[in-house]
Design an enzyme around this catalytic site. Structure first.
Site, PDB file in Angstrom:
ATOM      1  N   ASP A 107      42.312  40.609  21.354  1.00 55.17           N
ATOM      2  CA  ASP A 107      42.899  41.451  22.392  1.00 55.17           C
ATOM      3  C   ASP A 107      43.312  42.814  21.849  1.00 55.17           C
ATOM      4  O   ASP A 107      43.294  43.808  22.566  1.00 55.17           O
ATOM      5  CB  ASP A 107      44.136  40.743  22.970  1.00 55.17           C
ATOM      6  CG  ASP A 107      44.041  40.572  24.468  1.00 55.17           C
ATOM      7  OD1 ASP A 107      42.939  40.722  25.026  1.00 55.17           O
ATOM      8  OD2 ASP A 107      45.078  40.290  25.092  1.00 55.17           O
ATOM      9  N   HIS A 149      45.885  47.411  33.882  1.00 50.33           N
ATOM     10  CA  HIS A 149      45.604  45.984  33.986  1.00 50.33           C
ATOM     11  C   HIS A 149      46.893  45.301  34.430  1.00 50.33           C
ATOM     12  O   HIS A 149      47.878  45.273  33.693  1.00 50.33           O
ATOM     13  CB  HIS A 149      45.134  45.418  32.641  1.00 50.33           C
ATOM     14  CG  HIS A 149      44.940  43.930  32.654  1.00 50.33           C
ATOM     15  ND1 HIS A 149      43.692  43.355  32.723  1.00 50.33           N
ATOM     16  CD2 HIS A 149      45.827  42.907  32.630  1.00 50.33           C
ATOM     17  CE1 HIS A 149      43.823  42.041  32.731  1.00 50.33           C
ATOM     18  NE2 HIS A 149      45.112  41.744  32.676  1.00 50.33           N
ATOM     19  N   LEU A 150      46.880  44.745  35.648  1.00 50.14           N
ATOM     20  CA  LEU A 150      48.106  44.224  36.247  1.00 50.14           C
ATOM     21  C   LEU A 150      47.930  42.769  36.651  1.00 50.14           C
ATOM     22  O   LEU A 150      47.065  42.430  37.462  1.00 50.14           O
ATOM     23  CB  LEU A 150      48.483  45.053  37.484  1.00 50.14           C
ATOM     24  CG  LEU A 150      48.519  46.568  37.300  1.00 50.14           C
ATOM     25  CD1 LEU A 150      48.784  47.255  38.627  1.00 50.14           C
ATOM     26  CD2 LEU A 150      49.571  46.955  36.260  1.00 50.14           C
ATOM     27  N   ASP A 189      55.707  36.069  41.260  1.00 45.02           N
ATOM     28  CA  ASP A 189      54.365  36.480  41.636  1.00 45.02           C
ATOM     29  C   ASP A 189      54.413  37.487  42.776  1.00 45.02           C
ATOM     30  O   ASP A 189      55.221  37.378  43.703  1.00 45.02           O
ATOM     31  CB  ASP A 189      53.504  35.279  42.021  1.00 45.02           C
ATOM     32  CG  ASP A 189      53.952  34.612  43.305  1.00 45.02           C
ATOM     33  OD1 ASP A 189      53.310  34.804  44.346  1.00 45.02           O
ATOM     34  OD2 ASP A 189      54.981  33.914  43.250  1.00 45.02           O
ATOM     35  N   MET A 190      53.519  38.463  42.698  1.00 43.11           N
ATOM     36  CA  MET A 190      53.554  39.592  43.622  1.00 43.11           C
ATOM     37  C   MET A 190      53.256  39.191  45.051  1.00 43.11           C
ATOM     38  O   MET A 190      53.834  39.752  45.996  1.00 43.11           O
ATOM     39  CB  MET A 190      52.561  40.659  43.148  1.00 43.11           C
ATOM     40  CG  MET A 190      52.627  41.963  43.920  1.00 43.11           C
ATOM     41  SD  MET A 190      54.257  42.780  43.851  1.00 43.11           S
ATOM     42  CE  MET A 190      54.255  43.361  42.142  1.00 43.11           C
ATOM     43  N   GLU A 213      43.744  44.287  41.460  1.00 39.72           N
ATOM     44  CA  GLU A 213      42.559  44.090  42.301  1.00 39.72           C
ATOM     45  C   GLU A 213      42.898  43.655  43.724  1.00 39.72           C
ATOM     46  O   GLU A 213      42.049  43.759  44.618  1.00 39.72           O
ATOM     47  CB  GLU A 213      41.645  43.035  41.672  1.00 39.72           C
ATOM     48  CG  GLU A 213      41.067  43.436  40.329  1.00 39.72           C
ATOM     49  CD  GLU A 213      40.407  42.270  39.614  1.00 39.72           C
ATOM     50  OE1 GLU A 213      39.941  41.330  40.313  1.00 39.72           O
ATOM     51  OE2 GLU A 213      40.365  42.273  38.373  1.00 39.72           O
ATOM     52  N   ASN A 214      44.124  43.157  43.943  1.00 42.18           N
ATOM     53  CA  ASN A 214      44.418  42.500  45.220  1.00 42.18           C
ATOM     54  C   ASN A 214      45.661  42.998  45.942  1.00 42.18           C
ATOM     55  O   ASN A 214      46.000  42.453  46.995  1.00 42.18           O
ATOM     56  CB  ASN A 214      44.562  40.986  44.994  1.00 42.18           C
ATOM     57  CG  ASN A 214      43.251  40.345  44.584  1.00 42.18           C
ATOM     58  OD1 ASN A 214      42.304  40.312  45.360  1.00 42.18           O
ATOM     59  ND2 ASN A 214      43.191  39.862  43.354  1.00 42.18           N
ATOM     60  N   GLU A 237      37.032  39.544  31.609  1.00 37.19           N
ATOM     61  CA  GLU A 237      37.281  39.444  30.182  1.00 37.19           C
ATOM     62  C   GLU A 237      36.353  38.431  29.515  1.00 37.19           C
ATOM     63  O   GLU A 237      35.905  38.644  28.382  1.00 37.19           O
ATOM     64  CB  GLU A 237      38.739  39.071  29.937  1.00 37.19           C
ATOM     65  CG  GLU A 237      39.725  40.142  30.362  1.00 37.19           C
ATOM     66  CD  GLU A 237      41.162  39.700  30.220  1.00 37.19           C
ATOM     67  OE1 GLU A 237      41.725  39.891  29.128  1.00 37.19           O
ATOM     68  OE2 GLU A 237      41.729  39.166  31.200  1.00 37.19           O
TER      69      GLU A 237
END
Length: 388
Positions: free
Chosen positions: A144, A204-205, A273-274, A324-325, A375
């Site tokens: 990473d 990157h989230l 969580d979002m 992405e969402n 990834e």
């Protein structure tokens, strides 16, 4: 030459994420997750094509989970597996690219374990298990941190006494390197630019997150100081002293609170969580509203900061589960970046969810792109490149 198959393994403390990648196909041949390892509820779940299945594996460790997985992998690969790519969190200063896993490399990884004591033992357990079960295949470590080894010294050095770095190697590291590398190449393709002649900000989230400044395909600055699911992000170092003096907390207690009880969870006192927080925000939950506002402002602030490393800006990339969402997070973050002349097109932003990639900026403003990360595919590419 027939297309080759690479098994990608990401071992964590109580789980193993896996994907069988064929270099000729964009979709995984097989992918899934073994989770709850070490518990009675341990389970192996996988998807092959449109079919999903699962198997209970009570009390399984990494080796037991992978031993149940291997027949599925060999069947999906038609008995033609060419190598194994291992996601390894930390390569320290020693590894700036992927490398074959040989005894001296494994010894070096064991020595690096103190830099990531919660993650590295799990990576090593996954490596040991896979090499035991597939001893005749090449195994490759993909780090990473490796992508970020191109950061210049004035970026990665901490403003601490020189001996702390010289004698102990303590410095700034950065992560999600495979993701930032993959999406920056995809962004260049989408924009019709050369990765070797373009500059990007990448966010990157997910449960964890990072921001990265990428110049001509190389990391020039990156940060892990974002507010995350349960992590506080950057804090004043005097907070440690204050928490100890005022509340009597031990170093271990402070570390636990900042890593596991802070971030979105701590601010909202509701969820980490979002998606849950966005629903609660819509219902007027004050804690969820505050958590999202803090998250987006701190993200924008960090993007602006790492942007100091860019000679120009060809675009901002959002990736990862949240990136992405969540049109909400993207919109609120960009609203804080008016100084960079960024602006979001509302309809395009709403459209880019659930794997849909594309531009979401207003006409006449700098690019803002949603680029789904992959990834596992990047790890497979790095593995194949090394084997070649």
């Amino acid at each position: 030459m027939p297309a080759r198959n690479i098994l990608v393994i990401h071992a964590r403390k109580t789980s193993v994420r896996f994907a069988l990648v064929n270099e000729a196909h964009s979709q995984f041949t097989l992918h899934g997750l073994a989770e709850g390892l070490g518990s009675r509820d341990a389970e192996l779940r996988w998807q092959r094509g449109g079919e999903r299945d699962s198997l209970m594996i009570p009390n399984a460790d990494h080796r037991a989970a992978l031993s149940q997985l291997m027949p599925l992998v060999q069947g999906a690969a038609g008995g033609k597996l060419h190598g194994v790519g291992h996601h390894v969190l930390h390569g320290g200063e020693f590894f700036s690219s992927a490398c074959r896993l040989e005894p001296q490399v494994i010894r070096r990884l064991q020595a690096l374990a103190p830099l990531a004591p919660q993650q590295m033992p799990a990576s090593l357990a996954g490596i040991e298990a896979a090499m035991h079960l597939l001893p005749n295949l090449p195994h490759v470590a993909v780090f990473d941190t490796a992508f970020h080894q191109t950061m210049p010294e004035h970026v990665y050095r901490l403003a601490l006494p020189d001996a702390v770095y010289r004698d102990h190697g303590l410095r700034r590291y950065a992560f999600h390197g495979s993701s930032h590398r993959y999406v920056s190449h995809r962004a260049a393709e989408l924009a019709g630019l050369s990765i070797g002649d373009s500059c990007w900000l990448s966010a990157h989230l997910g449960a964890h997150g990072s921001a990265c400044a990428i110049v001509n395909g190389q990391s020039r600055d990156a940060s892990m100081n974002l507010v995350m699911a349960t992590r506080s992000g950057d804090i004043d170092p005097h907070l440690y002293t204050q928490l100890h003096r005022s509340l009597g907390w031990s170093l271990e207690k402070i570390d636990q609170v900042l890593r596991q009880e802070s971030g979105l969870l701590g601010l909202s006192e509701l969820a980490s969580d979002m998606r849950s927080l966005e629903k609660a925000r819509d219902q007027g939950h004050a804690g969820a509203t505050l958590a999202i506002e803090v998250y987006c402002y701190r993200l924008a602030k960090t993007l602006a900061a790492v942007g100091c490393a860019l000679p120009q800006l060809d675009g901002l990339i959002f990736t990862g589960e949240i990136g992405e969402n969540s049109p909400l997070v993207r919109s609120k973050t960009v609203d804080h970046l008016k100084l960079l002349n960024l602006a979001i097109d509302r309809e395009a932003n709403a459209r880019c969810v659930r794997g849909v990639a594309g531009p979401i900026h207003k006409r006449g403003h700098p690019r803002v792109l949603v680029v789904p990360t992959n990834e596992e595919r990047q790890i497979a590419f790095d593995t194949l490149a090394l084997l070649a």
